[in-house]
Write an enzyme that holds these catalytic residues in place. Structure first.
Site, PDB file in Angstrom:
ATOM      1  N   THR A   1      -3.316  -8.096  11.502  1.00 50.85           N
ATOM      2  CA  THR A   1      -4.187  -7.559  10.466  1.00 50.85           C
ATOM      3  C   THR A   1      -5.599  -8.089  10.651  1.00 50.85           C
ATOM      4  O   THR A   1      -5.807  -9.224  11.062  1.00 50.85           O
ATOM      5  CB  THR A   1      -3.676  -7.891   9.050  1.00 50.85           C
ATOM      6  OG1 THR A   1      -4.549  -7.294   8.082  1.00 50.85           O
ATOM      7  CG2 THR A   1      -3.601  -9.394   8.816  1.00 50.85           C
TER       8      THR A   1
ATOM      9  N   HIS B   1       0.815  -1.224   0.000  1.00 54.68           N
ATOM     10  CA  HIS B   1       0.000   0.000   0.000  1.00 54.68           C
ATOM     11  C   HIS B   1       0.845   1.268   0.000  1.00 54.68           C
ATOM     12  O   HIS B   1       0.383   2.317   0.434  1.00 54.68           O
ATOM     13  CB  HIS B   1      -0.950  -0.011   1.211  1.00 54.68           C
ATOM     14  CG  HIS B   1      -1.980  -1.097   1.108  1.00 54.68           C
ATOM     15  ND1 HIS B   1      -2.545  -1.683   2.215  1.00 54.68           N
ATOM     16  CD2 HIS B   1      -2.505  -1.734   0.032  1.00 54.68           C
ATOM     17  CE1 HIS B   1      -3.412  -2.618   1.809  1.00 54.68           C
ATOM     18  NE2 HIS B   1      -3.394  -2.671   0.496  1.00 54.68           N
TER      19      HIS B   1
HETATM   20  C1  BV8 Z   1      -8.191  -2.194  -5.213  1.00 53.67           C
HETATM   21  C2  BV8 Z   1      -2.912   2.831   2.578  1.00 53.67           C
HETATM   22  C3  BV8 Z   1      -8.668  -2.449  -7.508  1.00 53.67           C
HETATM   23  C4  BV8 Z   1      -3.502   4.172   2.868  1.00 53.67           C
HETATM   24  C5  BV8 Z   1      -4.769   1.241   2.697  1.00 53.67           C
HETATM   25  C6  BV8 Z   1     -12.379  -7.076  -3.494  1.00 53.67           C
HETATM   26  C7  BV8 Z   1     -11.320  -7.091  -4.394  1.00 53.67           C
HETATM   27  C8  BV8 Z   1     -10.632  -5.905  -4.670  1.00 53.67           C
HETATM   28  C9  BV8 Z   1     -10.996  -4.706  -4.024  1.00 53.67           C
HETATM   29  C10 BV8 Z   1     -12.051  -4.722  -3.140  1.00 53.67           C
HETATM   30  C11 BV8 Z   1     -12.735  -5.887  -2.878  1.00 53.67           C
HETATM   31  N1  BV8 Z   1     -13.708  -5.596  -1.985  1.00 53.67           N
HETATM   32  C12 BV8 Z   1     -13.640  -4.278  -1.653  1.00 53.67           C
HETATM   33  C13 BV8 Z   1     -12.664  -3.718  -2.355  1.00 53.67           C
HETATM   34  C14 BV8 Z   1     -12.298  -2.316  -2.290  1.00 53.67           C
HETATM   35  C15 BV8 Z   1     -11.257  -2.037  -1.216  1.00 53.67           C
HETATM   36  C16 BV8 Z   1     -11.468  -2.817   0.051  1.00 53.67           C
HETATM   37  O1  BV8 Z   1     -10.830  -3.850   0.279  1.00 53.67           O
HETATM   38  N2  BV8 Z   1     -12.335  -2.304   0.917  1.00 53.67           N
HETATM   39  C17 BV8 Z   1     -12.554  -2.951   2.199  1.00 53.67           C
HETATM   40  C18 BV8 Z   1     -12.663  -1.882   3.282  1.00 53.67           C
HETATM   41  C19 BV8 Z   1     -13.790  -3.811   2.094  1.00 53.67           C
HETATM   42  N3  BV8 Z   1      -9.950  -2.293  -1.743  1.00 53.67           N
HETATM   43  C20 BV8 Z   1      -9.357  -1.331  -2.463  1.00 53.67           C
HETATM   44  O2  BV8 Z   1      -9.892  -0.280  -2.767  1.00 53.67           O
HETATM   45  C21 BV8 Z   1      -7.935  -1.604  -2.898  1.00 53.67           C
HETATM   46  N4  BV8 Z   1      -7.818  -1.304  -4.309  1.00 53.67           N
HETATM   47  O3  BV8 Z   1      -8.710  -3.225  -4.933  1.00 53.67           O
HETATM   48  O4  BV8 Z   1      -7.950  -1.779  -6.524  1.00 53.67           O
HETATM   49  C22 BV8 Z   1      -9.880  -1.594  -7.671  1.00 53.67           C
HETATM   50  C23 BV8 Z   1      -9.718  -0.403  -8.371  1.00 53.67           C
HETATM   51  C24 BV8 Z   1     -10.853   0.402  -8.566  1.00 53.67           C
HETATM   52  C25 BV8 Z   1     -12.120   0.032  -8.033  1.00 53.67           C
HETATM   53  C26 BV8 Z   1     -12.236  -1.158  -7.270  1.00 53.67           C
HETATM   54  C27 BV8 Z   1     -11.106  -1.959  -7.078  1.00 53.67           C
HETATM   55  C28 BV8 Z   1      -6.952  -0.672  -2.198  1.00 53.67           C
HETATM   56  C29 BV8 Z   1      -6.914  -0.956  -0.738  1.00 53.67           C
HETATM   57  C30 BV8 Z   1      -5.741  -0.188  -0.116  1.00 53.67           C
HETATM   58  C31 BV8 Z   1      -6.277   0.905   0.785  1.00 53.67           C
HETATM   59  N5  BV8 Z   1      -5.156   1.550   1.482  1.00 53.67           N
HETATM   60  N6  BV8 Z   1      -3.697   1.805   3.261  1.00 53.67           N
HETATM   61  C32 BV8 Z   1      -3.287   4.560   4.298  1.00 53.67           C
HETATM   62  O5  BV8 Z   1      -2.512   3.906   5.031  1.00 53.67           O
HETATM   63  O6  BV8 Z   1      -3.887   5.571   4.695  1.00 53.67           O
HETATM   64  S1  BV8 Z   1      -5.614   0.035   3.527  1.00 53.67           S
HETATM   65  C33 BV8 Z   1      -5.414   0.238   5.221  1.00 53.67           C
HETATM   66  O7  BV8 Z   1      -6.333  -0.630   5.904  1.00 53.67           O
HETATM   67  C34 BV8 Z   1      -4.101  -0.253   5.713  1.00 53.67           C
HETATM   68  O8  BV8 Z   1      -3.034  -0.062   4.840  1.00 53.67           O
HETATM   69  C35 BV8 Z   1      -4.315  -1.713   5.915  1.00 53.67           C
HETATM   70  O9  BV8 Z   1      -3.859  -2.425   4.820  1.00 53.67           O
HETATM   71  C36 BV8 Z   1      -5.772  -1.884   5.835  1.00 53.67           C
HETATM   72  C37 BV8 Z   1      -6.283  -2.869   6.828  1.00 53.67           C
HETATM   73  O10 BV8 Z   1      -5.854  -2.519   8.024  1.00 53.67           O
HETATM   74  P1  BV8 Z   1      -5.017  -3.549   8.955  1.00 53.67           P
HETATM   75  O11 BV8 Z   1      -3.589  -3.401   8.614  1.00 53.67           O
HETATM   76  O12 BV8 Z   1      -5.574  -4.923   8.944  1.00 53.67           O
HETATM   77  O13 BV8 Z   1      -5.312  -2.831  10.288  1.00 53.67           O
HETATM   78  P2  BV8 Z   1      -6.664  -2.874  11.079  1.00 53.67           P
HETATM   79  O14 BV8 Z   1      -6.726  -1.644  11.923  1.00 53.67           O
HETATM   80  O15 BV8 Z   1      -7.799  -3.201  10.155  1.00 53.67           O
HETATM   81  O16 BV8 Z   1      -6.476  -4.144  12.013  1.00 53.67           O
HETATM   82  C38 BV8 Z   1      -5.411  -4.139  12.938  1.00 53.67           C
HETATM   83  C39 BV8 Z   1      -5.371  -5.524  13.504  1.00 53.67           C
HETATM   84  O17 BV8 Z   1      -4.274  -5.576  14.408  1.00 53.67           O
HETATM   85  C40 BV8 Z   1      -6.618  -5.889  14.288  1.00 53.67           C
HETATM   86  O18 BV8 Z   1      -7.025  -7.200  13.921  1.00 53.67           O
HETATM   87  C41 BV8 Z   1      -6.141  -5.850  15.750  1.00 53.67           C
HETATM   88  O19 BV8 Z   1      -6.799  -6.847  16.521  1.00 53.67           O
HETATM   89  C42 BV8 Z   1      -4.696  -6.201  15.600  1.00 53.67           C
HETATM   90  N7  BV8 Z   1      -3.820  -5.703  16.645  1.00 53.67           N
HETATM   91  C43 BV8 Z   1      -3.998  -4.611  17.448  1.00 53.67           C
HETATM   92  N8  BV8 Z   1      -2.936  -4.513  18.296  1.00 53.67           N
HETATM   93  C44 BV8 Z   1      -2.091  -5.539  18.005  1.00 53.67           C
HETATM   94  C45 BV8 Z   1      -2.648  -6.298  16.957  1.00 53.67           C
HETATM   95  N9  BV8 Z   1      -2.049  -7.384  16.448  1.00 53.67           N
HETATM   96  C46 BV8 Z   1      -0.871  -7.759  16.991  1.00 53.67           C
HETATM   97  N10 BV8 Z   1      -0.266  -7.081  17.993  1.00 53.67           N
HETATM   98  C47 BV8 Z   1      -0.840  -5.972  18.519  1.00 53.67           C
HETATM   99  N11 BV8 Z   1      -0.231  -5.311  19.535  1.00 53.67           N
END
Ligand code: BV8
Ligand code: ZN
Length: 258
Positions: free
Chosen positions: A195, A118
């Protein structure tokens, strides 16, 4: 207690992949996406800010949020999870680190060739002509109200700079994504750290490893739903679970030399 079958699989792995999300940087003080954003950002939804539309609508708001995040990363240090991952690479023949994160804490802990699916906070580019900016970004001071900072201008075309990250609705860099999928298909074992697995296509990576026959380990304080064969869950913070896994598998306390 870490299952002995997992320790055996890790010791015998020749090709190891580590896949990280925001949770690996949580113990460095970097808020995750799903934690309630702290302070001034509490009333914003990250997914709404991390889009080209948000930047078009209010570039100073989005740039201000990323400068706030970049400042938090500058003030942060890698935690024991980042160091354990860098150490793990020394114990296998082939090691690949894939991250969803845009911080540079893996690199600062000594990992190299990190696959950033990303993008990165450290490499802004031009929103108009897409050229990477060569002007080093100033060390952000706390933006006065912590919210709005006018983005710098591109030296080539005068357009606004944007963070060098992949926003929702934008495609991931094909080279990085292909390298990540290839490593997942070929690995013997994949460790998924911190994640929520909700963002695609990055979230495909652990599933691809599992369907290709690898052992998959999830490290997360929250329980992961799945528990298929060849799948393990180490429930706890990455900063504790990873050093312990390293110690039990290779008998080395983190940072032990010799
Ligand atoms: C795309 C950069 C093609 C910016 C980020 C199916 C297929 C393809 C696309 C999609 C699809 N379904 C939906 C989509 C669209 C979308 C998507 O996935 N939406 C989701 C919300 C449903 N995907 C996209 O748009 C992607 N592009 O597919 O292109 C396309 C083109 C045009 C039209 C359609 C499709 C692009 C996605 C990239 C977005 N950019 N980041 C920035 O940083 O600001 S994503 C962002 O959230 C982060 O980078 C990260 O990757 C992501 C998820 O976050 P996590 O890292 O998992 O963090 P989170 O807070 O969620 O969870 C933290 C975890 O840690 C928790 O489980 C917690 O319990 C745990 N934790 C907490 N403390 C600890 C711990 N673990 C261990 N130790 C600890 N101490
Ligand atoms: Zn430009």
């Amino acid at each position: 207690m870490i299952p002995s079958s997992l320790l055996t699989a890790l010791r015998s792995a020749r090709r190891l992949v580590v896949f990280t999300g925001a949770g690996v940087s949580a113990e460095s003080g970097i808020p995750t996406f799903r934690d309630a954003l702290t302070g001034l950002w509490q009333r914003f939804d990250p997914a709404a800010l991390a889009t080209p539309e948000a930047f078009r609508r209010d570039p100073a708001l989005v740039w201000g949020w990323y400068e706030w995040r970049r400042m938090k990363v500058l003030q942060a240090q890698p935690n024991p999870a980042h160091h354990a991952i860098a150490e793990l690479a020394r114990h296998v023949a082939e090691f690949t680190l894939i991250t969803q994160n845009v911080d540079d804490l893996h690199e600062r802990a000594g990992s190299d060739a990190v696959i950033h699916l990303h993008g990165s906070l450290q490499q802004p580019c031009c929103f108009a002509c897409a050229r990477s900016s060569t002007t080093p970004l100033a060390v952000p001071n706390e933006p006065e109200d912590g919210r709005r900072v006018e983005p710098p201008r591109c030296t080539h075309c005068g357009g606004r700079l944007r963070p060098g990250v992949v926003w929702f609705g934008e495609s991931l860099p094909a080279t990085a994504l292909n390298a990540a999928f290839d490593a997942a298909r070929r690995c013997d074992l994949l460790i998924s750290v911190g994640t929520s697995g909700v963002v695609y296509p990055a979230a495909e990576v652990p599933h691809l490893a599992w369907t290709s026959g690898a052992v998959v380990v999830h490290i997360n304080p929250q329980a992961a739903a799945r528990q298929a064969e060849r799948e393990f869950v180490l429930r706890g913070p990455a900063g504790e679970e990873l050093p312990e896994l390293l110690r039990q598998a290779f008998g080395r306390a983190l940072g032990a030399r010799g």
